[in-house]
Scaffold this motif. Structure first.
Motif, mmCIF file in Angstrom:
data_model
loop_
_atom_site.group_PDB
_atom_site.id
_atom_site.type_symbol
_atom_site.label_atom_id
_atom_site.label_comp_id
_atom_site.label_asym_id
_atom_site.label_seq_id
_atom_site.Cartn_x
_atom_site.Cartn_y
_atom_site.Cartn_z
ATOM 1 N N ASP A 147 100.665 -24.892 50.534
ATOM 2 C CA ASP A 147 100.317 -26.294 50.539
ATOM 3 C C ASP A 147 101.566 -27.110 50.871
ATOM 4 O OD1 ASP A 147 98.750 -28.536 48.091
ATOM 5 O OD2 ASP A 147 99.325 -28.803 50.192
ATOM 6 N N LEU A 148 101.627 -27.588 52.104
ATOM 7 C CA LEU A 148 102.815 -28.333 52.542
ATOM 8 C C LEU A 148 103.041 -29.579 51.697
ATOM 9 C CD1 LEU A 148 102.932 -28.457 56.456
ATOM 10 C CD2 LEU A 148 104.260 -27.050 54.903
ATOM 11 N N ALA A 149 101.967 -30.106 51.153
ATOM 12 C CA ALA A 149 102.095 -31.332 50.361
ATOM 13 C C ALA A 149 103.010 -31.115 49.154
ATOM 14 C CB ALA A 149 100.716 -31.811 49.909
ATOM 15 N N SER A 150 103.081 -29.859 48.692
ATOM 16 C CA SER A 150 103.939 -29.606 47.530
ATOM 17 C C SER A 150 105.120 -28.706 47.899
ATOM 18 C CB SER A 150 103.124 -28.992 46.390
ATOM 19 O OG SER A 150 102.312 -27.952 46.864
ATOM 20 N N LEU A 151 105.464 -28.721 49.180
ATOM 21 C CA LEU A 151 106.590 -27.914 49.652
ATOM 22 C C LEU A 151 107.896 -28.516 49.154
ATOM 23 C CD1 LEU A 151 106.325 -25.469 51.630
ATOM 24 C CD2 LEU A 151 107.250 -26.947 53.397
ATOM 25 N N ASN A 152 108.866 -27.640 48.807
ATOM 26 C CA ASN A 152 110.170 -28.176 48.454
ATOM 27 C C ASN A 152 111.251 -27.215 48.936
ATOM 28 O OD1 ASN A 152 110.012 -26.082 46.678
ATOM 29 N ND2 ASN A 152 110.052 -27.324 44.829
ATOM 30 N N ALA A 153 112.500 -27.535 48.653
ATOM 31 C CA ALA A 153 113.625 -26.723 49.133
ATOM 32 C C ALA A 153 113.457 -25.289 48.650
ATOM 33 C CB ALA A 153 114.931 -27.306 48.612
ATOM 34 N N GLY A 154 113.718 -24.371 49.552
ATOM 35 C CA GLY A 154 113.601 -22.958 49.225
ATOM 36 C C GLY A 154 112.316 -22.347 49.752
ATOM 37 N N SER A 155 111.333 -23.181 50.027
ATOM 38 C CA SER A 155 110.030 -22.647 50.446
ATOM 39 C C SER A 155 110.098 -21.970 51.811
ATOM 40 C CB SER A 155 108.993 -23.751 50.483
ATOM 41 O OG SER A 155 108.900 -24.391 49.234
ATOM 42 N N LEU A 156 110.804 -22.612 52.741
ATOM 43 C CA LEU A 156 110.915 -22.008 54.085
ATOM 44 C C LEU A 156 111.655 -20.686 54.005
ATOM 45 C CD1 LEU A 156 111.740 -24.911 56.572
ATOM 46 C CD2 LEU A 156 109.542 -23.921 55.973
ATOM 47 N N LEU A 157 112.699 -20.673 53.236
ATOM 48 C CA LEU A 157 113.469 -19.436 53.081
ATOM 49 C C LEU A 157 112.613 -18.345 52.464
ATOM 50 C CD1 LEU A 157 116.971 -20.563 51.838
ATOM 51 C CD2 LEU A 157 116.436 -19.355 53.944
ATOM 52 N N ALA A 158 111.827 -18.736 51.477
ATOM 53 C CA ALA A 158 110.962 -17.759 50.806
ATOM 54 C C ALA A 158 109.984 -17.146 51.794
ATOM 55 C CB ALA A 158 110.211 -18.435 49.663
ATOM 56 N N ALA A 159 109.332 -18.009 52.555
ATOM 57 C CA ALA A 159 108.340 -17.519 53.518
ATOM 58 C C ALA A 159 109.010 -16.640 54.572
ATOM 59 C CB ALA A 159 107.645 -18.700 54.183
ATOM 60 N N PHE A 160 110.146 -17.103 55.048
ATOM 61 C CA PHE A 160 110.896 -16.342 56.053
ATOM 62 C C PHE A 160 111.326 -14.995 55.482
ATOM 63 C CE2 PHE A 160 113.794 -15.079 59.204
ATOM 64 C CZ PHE A 160 115.062 -14.882 58.674
ATOM 65 N N GLY A 161 111.828 -14.997 54.260
ATOM 66 C CA GLY A 161 112.314 -13.765 53.634
ATOM 67 C C GLY A 161 111.217 -12.730 53.471
ATOM 68 N N VAL A 162 110.042 -13.183 53.058
ATOM 69 C CA VAL A 162 108.921 -12.256 52.872
ATOM 70 C C VAL A 162 108.537 -11.628 54.218
ATOM 71 C CG1 VAL A 162 106.470 -12.119 52.283
ATOM 72 C CG2 VAL A 162 108.021 -13.390 50.813
ATOM 73 N N LEU A 163 108.479 -12.479 55.239
ATOM 74 C CA LEU A 163 108.084 -11.987 56.563
ATOM 75 C C LEU A 163 109.136 -11.022 57.117
ATOM 76 C CD1 LEU A 163 105.771 -12.556 58.547
ATOM 77 C CD2 LEU A 163 107.182 -14.322 59.592
ATOM 78 N N LEU A 164 110.379 -11.417 57.013
ATOM 79 C CA LEU A 164 111.464 -10.577 57.542
ATOM 80 C C LEU A 164 111.526 -9.258 56.779
ATOM 81 C CD1 LEU A 164 113.996 -10.187 59.314
ATOM 82 C CD2 LEU A 164 115.312 -11.382 57.547
ATOM 83 N N GLY A 165 111.449 -9.372 55.465
ATOM 84 C CA GLY A 165 111.522 -8.174 54.626
ATOM 85 C C GLY A 165 110.402 -7.193 54.937
ATOM 86 N N GLY A 166 109.215 -7.731 55.113
ATOM 87 C CA GLY A 166 108.079 -6.875 55.436
ATOM 88 C C GLY A 166 108.299 -6.134 56.743
ATOM 89 N N SER A 167 108.817 -6.866 57.725
ATOM 90 C CA SER A 167 109.062 -6.267 59.038
ATOM 91 C C SER A 167 110.128 -5.177 58.939
ATOM 92 C CB SER A 167 109.498 -7.378 60.005
ATOM 93 O OG SER A 167 109.895 -6.839 61.233
ATOM 94 N N VAL A 168 111.190 -5.464 58.208
ATOM 95 C CA VAL A 168 112.296 -4.513 58.084
ATOM 96 C C VAL A 168 111.860 -3.253 57.332
ATOM 97 C CG1 VAL A 168 114.520 -4.190 56.933
ATOM 98 C CG2 VAL A 168 114.126 -6.242 58.296
ATOM 99 N N VAL A 169 111.125 -3.442 56.283
ATOM 100 C CA VAL A 169 110.653 -2.291 55.495
ATOM 101 C C VAL A 169 109.729 -1.416 56.342
ATOM 102 C CG1 VAL A 169 109.169 -1.610 53.559
ATOM 103 C CG2 VAL A 169 110.958 -3.325 53.219
ATOM 104 N N ARG A 170 108.829 -2.056 57.063
ATOM 105 C CA ARG A 170 107.895 -1.276 57.914
ATOM 106 C C ARG A 170 108.660 -0.513 58.984
ATOM 107 N NH1 ARG A 170 104.784 -5.832 57.446
ATOM 108 N NH2 ARG A 170 105.562 -6.672 59.424
#
Lengths: 426, 195, 179
Positions: A103-126
């Protein structure tokens, strides 16, 4: 998604012809599907995606914004950029529509990094699993992924509630006396917000470094493409959400391409201060039909629309769309739908005019007399004062279209229905 | 201000059907019984689209609730009901989450007429998906007009060679045949009690 | 073996028809109307004909009885209100429903399918009368007219859609295959 209709056009029934047309002209179809199906004109914005991708590739850590109005084709350009990067072989592009994830309406600092980290981590692990990396290394990567996932989505912890010694012993209350465990959810960054804490961002750095090291070991750079941030129509809100995360990503030498709201370019006050933080801001302008009518018409042709759109009718649709790509696709589809339910074999001018009229009405609703006056003035003088927030609103809601930083016009469909004042009698 | 086109639910469903059952459109409820009309819309969509149709209330659904509702499943038809009207803030938050709402099955926004302005002013991303597809819920159609009823009675009377009054008298005396045309004749004469 | 026993069997068949009608409740009348309309819409769109279902299919309600009609009450030749097929055939029908708790039941129907010109049989007509006839052997309550109004052969009570299935997927299909 209905199955494609593949028989030669001459052999298709009326219904099948219209069905095939509708499949091709679906404004809600995912951009990725349209690209895969070869229905996208890559040169429509003069191969802008190559500029985006090229700089992201050549300048690790660079940060670019793609700014454009609703329906201008931003997602398509981003996906084309991602595809181009993938084709280079030395880049790991990661595309993320943040607005689809949280929910972008409640987005705050750290959210982009979190989303990016999950995506990157998933790719790297796979990737590590596929390469059958040594087990210690794989384990480390998995732990890092778990950590960043926890940061993103929160966790459930068990907390002990200590016995309350002063309470009387009662069978029904035994557990109060003996103490017990409760499960509590600790929210993460991609759930309803925690208070903003700068040190939070440092938590992500270690796992992110782990992933980035792994990617760079195979001589690749990482480019992250953030889509959906343009939904934060207000430039100040956009900036408050992204600036800390982007700062960290620059330090990590991760190139960023992100969408941003039009108010970054045209908003009052904050625009320049935001622009200064980026290496390049690309403005995806509306395509003017008088100079690029053939290009816009080729969008229709590419989707094999001309079978139901005889003669010069494609140009009529182009005119009424104002060059807004999604409106172009919608009008083409809606006109066909109108022809179909009216039992016609192909689209007529009357069908196009009818749906353009409806589109214009949808833009007209909610406009007060002052806004109408502004629009009529713009139509007459080609000038609009964008220092006024209410005029920027007209831009954001697509009543006003920007063809360049100095060329603004009323959406043609709206212009065709806007009420004109009665001429004053002498 | 010009109004949008009035369309019966059947035609609205037909429009969605020819699209391959995808896309978004808006149906405005002009006045009248919000709930009954919504039930009829749901039934008509189900009949024509040949797929389940769910109704999801936009208020007070949260981001998580809406996202889950729209993606589980992803390919049926969903009517998003705005009730008597949504506040501008609600439209803004829906607009921000537009990507999360995108799905393969069709979405019908069932709105109060006043909501069109709010949609245009506060939800440009959602508005962009709708295009020109705004319709006012119109009368169902298919209802036999008085002229049509009279025409049918005339045809029956001419074919069988006796008047409506004679048909009623015969039915009362138990002398009217039981063929389906005579049943229809009595129904059209509002004498279903004689059937 | 005698005419009398034939009559008895015909009476028993009509009783069976009564039971079938009672055991086969339909949805509410408006729902039946919608289902038929949606069905015919789909079938029509699979052809080259312009059958405007919205204009052709009509419903009339009085007290508990509902009449659903397509085309004229008596078929005397092609009209604009018939449902037209690519083969040149045409269809008109009428059905009467009675509203009951949570649904409706069939009271009477007639489906008049006229074959294209030149066909060996002029028409087929599926009828359900609203009551049994004194001579059920000559006139079963549910019957088929095989091209003549003077002959009636017994027919099963089918759901309105099932009759349409036979018209579209058996009769029309056979004509199309014959070319």
């Amino acid at each position: 998604m209905p199955s494609s209709i593949a028989a030669p056009e001459g052999q298709l029934s009326r219904r099948d012809k219209f069905r095939a047309y509708m499949q091709a002209f679906n404004p809600t179809a995912p951009a990725a599907e349209m690209i895969e199906a070869g229905r996208v004109c890559e040169d429509l914005h003069h191969y802008l995606f190559r500029n985006l991708a090229g700089r992201a590739d050549l300048e690790p850590g660079s940060q670019q914004l793609l700014v454009g109005g609703v329906g201008s084709g931003k997602t398509t350009e981003l996906l084309l950029a991602g595809r181009w990067l993938l084709g280079q072989g030395n880049v790991l592009p990661l595309y993320l529509d943040v607005s689809a994830e949280t929910d972008l309406a409640s987005l705050n600092a750290g959210s982009l990094l979190a989303a990016f980290g999950v995506l990157l981590g998933g790719s790297v692990v796979r990737d590590a699993e596929a390469r059958a990396a040594e087990s210690d290394r794989l384990q480390k990567l998995k732990e890092a992924h778990a950590k960043i996932t926890e940061y993103a989505y929160g966790k459930e912890v068990k907390r002990r509630v200590e016995p309350m010694a002063t309470m009387a012993v009662d069978p029904a209350l035994m557990r109060w006396v003996q103490g017990y465990f409760v499960s509590e959810k600790v929210p993460g960054k991609l759930k309803p917000p925690l208070p903003v804490l700068n040190r939070d961002l440092q938590v992500t750095q270690s796992p992110l470094n782990e992933f980035l090291t792994s990617v760079r070991e195979s001589s690749k750079d990482v480019v992250v493409i953030f889509d959906g941030l343009d939904r934060l129509l207000d430039a100040a809100k956009f900036w408050s959400v992204v600036h800390q995360d982007l700062r960290l990503l620059r330090r990590l030498k991760v190139s960023v391409i992100a969408t941003a709201p039009l108010s970054v370019l045209f908003g009052v006050g904050v625009g320049q201060s935001i622009s200064d933080h980026f290496d390049k801001i690309h403005h995806l302008t509306v395509i003017p039909s008088e100079s690029a009518g053939a290009s816009l018409s080729s969008v229709l042709e590419r989707r094999r629309g001309t079978g139901l759109l005889p003669g010069l009718l494609p140009y009529t649709i182009v005119e009424f769309s104002g060059g807004v790509l999604r409106d172009l696709i919608s009008l083409a589809r809606d006109a066909a739908e109108e022809a179909y339910v009216s039992d016609r074999d192909s689209i007529t001018l009357a069908d196009i005019e009818k749906v353009a009229n409806q589109l214009g009405n949808s833009y007209l609703r909610g406009l007060g007399p002052e806004a109408i006056e502004t629009l009529l003035k713009l139509a007459g003088t080609k000038s609009i004062d964008l220092s006024k927030p209410e005029n920027v609103e007209l831009l954001l809601t697509r009543r006003v279209l920007e063809y360049s930083s100095t060329d603004f016009r009323v959406h043609p469909a709206l212009l065709s229905v806007i009420p004109r004042p009665e001429p004053k009698r002498a | 201000m010009p109004d949008f086109e009035s369309q019966p639910f059947f035609q609205i469903a037909r429009r969605l059907e020819i699209r391959g059952g995808t896309g978004w459109l808006v149906v405005l409820n002009p006045a009248g019984d919000f709930t009954t009309d919504l039930n009829e819309l749901q039934t008509e969509l189900q009949s024509v689209l040949q797929k389940p149709v769910r109704v999801v209330e936009l208020e007070p659904s949260t981001f998580e609730q809406l996202r889950e509702a729209l993606h589980d499943p992803d390919d049926d038809a969903v009517v998003l009901s705005g009730g008597p009207g949504l506040a501008p803030e609600k439209w803004r938050s829906l607009d921000i989450m537009r990507s999360a709402m995108e799905r393969s099955g069709p979405v019908v926004l069932w709105l109060a007429p006043t909501d069109v302005a709010n949609l245009a002013n506060f939800a440009p991303n959602i508005r962009s998906l709708i295009g020109s597809e705004y319709f006012i819920a119109g009368p169902d159609g298919g209802i036999m007009t008085e002229a049509e009823r009279q025409e049918r009675l005339k045809e029956l009377s001419e074919h069988f060679g006796f008047t409506d009054e004679v048909a009623v008298r015969k039915a009362e005396a138990g002398e009217l045949p039981h063929d389906p045309e005579f049943v229809e004749w009595l129904v059209l004469l509002n004498r279903g009690d004689l059937v | 073996m005698t005419l009398e026993s034939a009559r008895q069997r015909a009476i028993a068949l009509d009783s069976k028809t009564e039971r079938q009608l009672a055991d086969q409740p339909l949805g509410p009348p408006k729902e039946v109307f919608r289902v038929i309309r949606a069905y015919l819409l789909r079938r029509s769109e699979e052809t080259d004909q312009r059958n405007n279902l919205y204009a052709l299919l009509k419903i009339y309600t009085t007290n508990d009885l509902v009449q659903i009609d397509l085309g004229p009450p008596i078929d005397k030749g092609p009209t604009d209100s018939h449902f037209r097929f690519d083969s040149g055939a045409r269809l008109c029908f009428g059905l009467t429903l009675c509203g009951v708790e949570d649904g409706s039941r069939l009271v009477a129907f007639r489906y008049h399918y006229t074959f294209p010109d030149g066909h060996s049989v002029k028409f087929l007509r599926f009828d359900l009368n609203d009551e049994v006839h004194p001579d059920p052997l000559a006139e079963p309550r549910c019957h088929l007219h095989p091209g003549t109004k003077d002959l009636r052969l017994p027919f099963s009570v089918l759901h309105p859609i099932e009759i349409l299935d036979r018209i579209f997927f058996v009769l029309e299909k056979a004509i199309a295959e014959k070319g």
